[in-house]
Design a protein around this motif. Structure first.
Motif, PDB file in Angstrom:
ATOM      1  N   TYR A  16     -63.307  33.759  26.322  1.00  0.00           N
ATOM      2  CA  TYR A  16     -64.268  34.839  26.522  1.00  0.00           C
ATOM      3  C   TYR A  16     -63.493  36.039  27.061  1.00  0.00           C
ATOM      4  CZ  TYR A  16     -68.510  31.952  26.087  1.00  0.00           C
ATOM      5  OH  TYR A  16     -69.538  31.159  25.633  1.00  0.00           O
ATOM      6  N   ALA A  17     -63.586  37.167  26.388  1.00  0.00           N
ATOM      7  CA  ALA A  17     -62.856  38.350  26.844  1.00  0.00           C
ATOM      8  C   ALA A  17     -63.249  38.733  28.263  1.00  0.00           C
ATOM      9  CB  ALA A  17     -63.119  39.517  25.886  1.00  0.00           C
ATOM     10  N   SER A  18     -64.520  38.529  28.605  1.00  0.00           N
ATOM     11  CA  SER A  18     -65.015  38.908  29.930  1.00  0.00           C
ATOM     12  C   SER A  18     -64.397  38.073  31.039  1.00  0.00           C
ATOM     13  CB  SER A  18     -66.539  38.776  29.969  1.00  0.00           C
ATOM     14  OG  SER A  18     -66.935  37.470  29.584  1.00  0.00           O
ATOM     15  N   GLU A  19     -63.981  36.833  30.728  1.00  0.00           N
ATOM     16  CA  GLU A  19     -63.318  35.983  31.709  1.00  0.00           C
ATOM     17  C   GLU A  19     -61.802  36.160  31.662  1.00  0.00           C
ATOM     18  OE1 GLU A  19     -64.662  33.869  34.084  1.00  0.00           O
ATOM     19  OE2 GLU A  19     -66.466  34.969  33.540  1.00  0.00           O
ATOM     20  N   PHE A  20     -61.283  36.302  30.472  1.00  0.00           N
ATOM     21  CA  PHE A  20     -59.837  36.438  30.261  1.00  0.00           C
ATOM     22  C   PHE A  20     -59.260  37.579  31.087  1.00  0.00           C
ATOM     23  CE2 PHE A  20     -56.271  38.149  27.708  1.00  0.00           C
ATOM     24  CZ  PHE A  20     -55.486  37.019  27.589  1.00  0.00           C
ATOM     25  N   ARG A  21     -59.947  38.696  31.106  1.00  0.00           N
ATOM     26  CA  ARG A  21     -59.411  39.897  31.751  1.00  0.00           C
ATOM     27  C   ARG A  21     -59.344  39.765  33.264  1.00  0.00           C
ATOM     28  NH1 ARG A  21     -63.987  44.610  31.522  1.00  0.00           N
ATOM     29  NH2 ARG A  21     -62.371  45.621  32.765  1.00  0.00           N
ATOM     30  N   TYR A  22     -60.106  38.834  33.840  1.00  0.00           N
ATOM     31  CA  TYR A  22     -60.174  38.752  35.293  1.00  0.00           C
ATOM     32  C   TYR A  22     -59.488  37.526  35.891  1.00  0.00           C
ATOM     33  CZ  TYR A  22     -63.451  42.645  35.355  1.00  0.00           C
ATOM     34  OH  TYR A  22     -64.016  43.880  35.230  1.00  0.00           O
TER      35      TYR A  22
ATOM     36  N   THR B 160     -66.353  46.802  22.111  1.00  0.00           N
ATOM     37  CA  THR B 160     -66.753  45.916  23.192  1.00  0.00           C
ATOM     38  C   THR B 160     -65.841  46.108  24.404  1.00  0.00           C
ATOM     39  OG1 THR B 160     -67.427  44.342  21.495  1.00  0.00           O
ATOM     40  CG2 THR B 160     -67.326  43.529  23.763  1.00  0.00           C
ATOM     41  N   ALA B 161     -66.434  46.472  25.550  1.00  0.00           N
ATOM     42  CA  ALA B 161     -65.646  46.875  26.721  1.00  0.00           C
ATOM     43  C   ALA B 161     -64.736  45.756  27.211  1.00  0.00           C
ATOM     44  CB  ALA B 161     -66.591  47.324  27.835  1.00  0.00           C
ATOM     45  N   ASP B 162     -65.254  44.534  27.315  1.00  0.00           N
ATOM     46  CA  ASP B 162     -64.438  43.428  27.821  1.00  0.00           C
ATOM     47  C   ASP B 162     -63.290  43.100  26.868  1.00  0.00           C
ATOM     48  OD1 ASP B 162     -65.756  42.841  30.282  1.00  0.00           O
ATOM     49  OD2 ASP B 162     -67.407  41.965  29.159  1.00  0.00           O
ATOM     50  N   THR B 163     -63.544  43.172  25.578  1.00  0.00           N
ATOM     51  CA  THR B 163     -62.493  42.896  24.606  1.00  0.00           C
ATOM     52  C   THR B 163     -61.428  43.985  24.647  1.00  0.00           C
ATOM     53  OG1 THR B 163     -64.150  41.787  23.234  1.00  0.00           O
ATOM     54  CG2 THR B 163     -62.051  42.290  22.195  1.00  0.00           C
TER      55      THR B 163
END
Length: 615
Positions: A333-339, A359-362
């Motif tokens: 999940y991009a939203s988890e990957f980034r953090y 998509t902001a997280d991606t």
């Protein structure tokens, strides 16, 4: 999320702005507003609800003439959906108007400082803080609007796409972006501003897509100036010729965009492989892959980052890449990957998937991967989108505009692109025999015809929908390549019908979900003949023995599951690896008909936005 429309030129602005807002309704919103300037006065109308509610309000409260206008559809972040929190927001002096897509993260201390200087706030929004910050900078340093916007934006933290108007200098609109998309249409003696190009495609085919950290001074009868927000450097913008046409963003006789897009899948899958797949010659040619083939062949692993439906397509790709090309794959999940401080190496290839390309997280995951030296490859649908510009290379899906919030044709075209990439790598690595490779090419080439055949299950899906439209819960089960399809089917149902639905690998049912099964629980099982057929038959028997209601998606001619299931939907036979392109079709149709029968807004489900451009 949120839609922005602006016009400055010689035409009446109101019909352009309103029509543009309607074309951006797919982005998701809860209120709308418009500002018109008639040469003397700024006239503002705002309304909670739909653009049609705004039209009714505007026609009662303001005169609709004026050749300059800005409009907005708001998806609430700061403050509840209501008239006051709707955009445009006006500065304390009444001179400045702003529309904004994004989030100003440091709005609270800015608001406190402005309050201490005598500013009064009428809404709960971060946007009202921004317009008054611009005004304070403008007054304090005696700056023109463009410079004041630039100085103010260098003080804010967050994401934004904005358009700002100053009635003291009424021949100009200032636009800027950071993290949220913004397109500027360039006509003869007129300019258009929008979140994407759909609001102005019948007026001009020329557009500039602002890059992150850029702002534009848009003046009547003058050349548009684009600058870097941070250091005021002049930018020479690239004017792109739009590929979109008006027919693509109309319903074309269908009741809903979603249904139209479901039925477009045979043609858009073909468009996606056209010029790339040469089955008779045994070739796959994709420029983004050919130019970077060594990067892929030397990759120690592939990391796929995506959100929502694109994440499900990535899960299908995980099976395909590992099976065909024997490259380890992780799907994040991009939203988890980034953090989560991921381990990223220079020998990693990161594939970022997004329909909108915004998509902001991606986008954040892409930037993180690049900072750590990974090669980043984008798969997206929208030409010229942020992801297509930010990645090292990529491939478009050629699905055409997808207006329905619940993604359908994006899913199947993403899988098509990812399958072609996996096959090309398998050919280069020699991990598939020539005969198997050729058989997959030939099978992929005829997938559009099989999708067309799967669409003939529409009436059957409608009949089953009538039986289960009032079910409070639903389970979706699949194995192997069709486990991600179970997840996608559940997502479609909950997105548009608001029925709680969950997808599981069928074998995981015994590890918890089986406790939910009784005579009231519909269970949708994806059970094509290829793959783990015997295993999934056993799972169906377990459901049957607990009185669950079984809806099975089966290969034509199936007899074993037919005897166990309460309802069956038959689809054409295809290879296991390509089956998600077929099995997903009846699930899309089933979700669609259930939502329609429940009276839900299929194209604009509550609380959802097509393009998630904020965190």
């Amino acid at each position: 999320m949120c839609g922005i429309v602006g016009y400055i030129g010689y035409r009446e602005a109101y019909p352009i702005v309103i029509k543009g807002l309607k074309r951006l309704e797919y982005r998701g919103y809860d209120s709308a507003g418009v500002m018109l300037y008639d040469g003397q006065n700024m006239k503002v109308a705002k309304a909670k609800g739909k653009v049609t509610d705004l039209e009714e309000r505007a026609e009662k409260e303001i005169t609709l003439n004026g050749t300059i206008g800005i409009g907005h559809t708001r998806w609430a972040t700061h403050g509840v959906p209501n008239d006051v929190n709707s955009h445009p927001h006006i500065s304390n002096s009444g001179d400045l108007a702003i529309i904004h897509n994004g989030i100003i993260e440091n709005y609270a201390p800015l608001k406190a400082e402005l309050k201490s200087r005598g500013y009064v706030f009428h809404s709960d929004t971060d946007t009202e803080v921004l317009v008054n910050l611009i005004e304070e900078v403008q007054k304090k340093d005696n700056l023109k609007l463009g410079k004041a916007v630039q100085v103010a934006l260098n003080q804010v933290v967050g994401a934004y796409a904005i358009a700002v108007f100053d009635k003291k200098n009424p021949n100009e609109i200032v636009a800027a972006r950071l993290g949220s998309p913004l397109a500027i249409g360039i006509g003869e003696g007129e300019f258009f501003i929008a979140s994407d190009a759909s609001p102005f495609i019948e007026y001009t085919s020329n557009a500039v897509y602002l890059e992150d950290g850029e702002m534009a001074n848009i003046r009547l009868h003058k050349e548009m100036k684009v600058r870097k927000i941070q250091d005021d450097t002049l930018v020479n913008p690239t004017i792109q010729e739009l590929q979109m046409n008006l027919e693509q963003i109309e319903k074309g006789g269908y009741d809903h965009f979603m249904l139209k897009e479901i039925y477009e899948q045979p043609s858009v899958i073909k468009d996606t492989y056209r010029g790339r797949l040469h089955a008779n010659e045994g070739l796959i040619q994709m420029a983004g892959i050919e130019d970077n083939l060594e990067k892929f062949l030397n990759a120690e692993r592939i990391i796929i980052v995506a959100c929502g439906t694109s994440w499900h397509a990535g899960l299908v790709a995980e099976y395909i890449f590992e099976e065909f090309a024997r490259i380890p794959v992780e799907v994040e999940y991009a939203s988890e990957f980034r953090y989560r401080n991921p381990i990223i190496n220079r020998k990693d290839v990161v594939i970022a998937i997004s329909q909108s390309g915004e998509t902001a997280d991606t986008m954040a995951a892409i930037k993180l991967a690049k900072e750590n030296g990974a090669f980043v490859f984008g798969v997206c649908n929208v030409v010229g989108s942020s992801i297509s510009r930010e990645t090292h290379a990529g491939a478009y899906t050629h699905a055409g505009p997808e207006i329905g919030v619940a993604s359908t044709k994006a899913f199947t075209t993403q899988i098509t692109v990812l399958t072609m990439i996996a096959l090309r790598l398998a050919k280069a690595k020699g991990t598939l025999s020539n005969s198997v490779f050729h058989s997959y090419l030939q099978e992929l080439e005829i997938i559009p015809e099989k999708v067309k055949e799967a669409l003939e299950t529409n009436e059957r899906a409608k009949e089953i929908a009538a039986v289960f439209k009032d079910a409070p819960n639903c389970l979706y089960l699949g194995r192997g390549y069709n486990f991600p399809v179970a997840l996608e089917g559940a997502l479609k149902l909950k997105e548009i019908s608001y029925i709680h639905a969950e997808g599981y690998p069928a074998a995981e049912m015994k590890h918890g979900p089986i406790a939910l099964i009784d005579e009231h629980m519909p269970v949708i099982v994806i059970a094509p003949k290829q793959g783990h057929y015997d295993k999934i038959v056993s799972n169906i028997q377990e459901i049957k023995s607990r009185s669950g209601k079984i809806i099975a998606v089966v290969t034509k001619g199936d007899t074993q599951v037919r005897e166990l299931a309460d309802y069956i939907i038959e689809i054409p036979e295809t290879s296991d690896a390509l089956s998600p392109l077929i099995t997903t079709i009846p699930l899309q149709l089933l979700s669609y008909h259930i939502a329609v029968m429940r009276g839900c807004n299929v194209d604009q489900p509550r609380n959802l936005a097509k393009s998630v451009t904020v965190e």
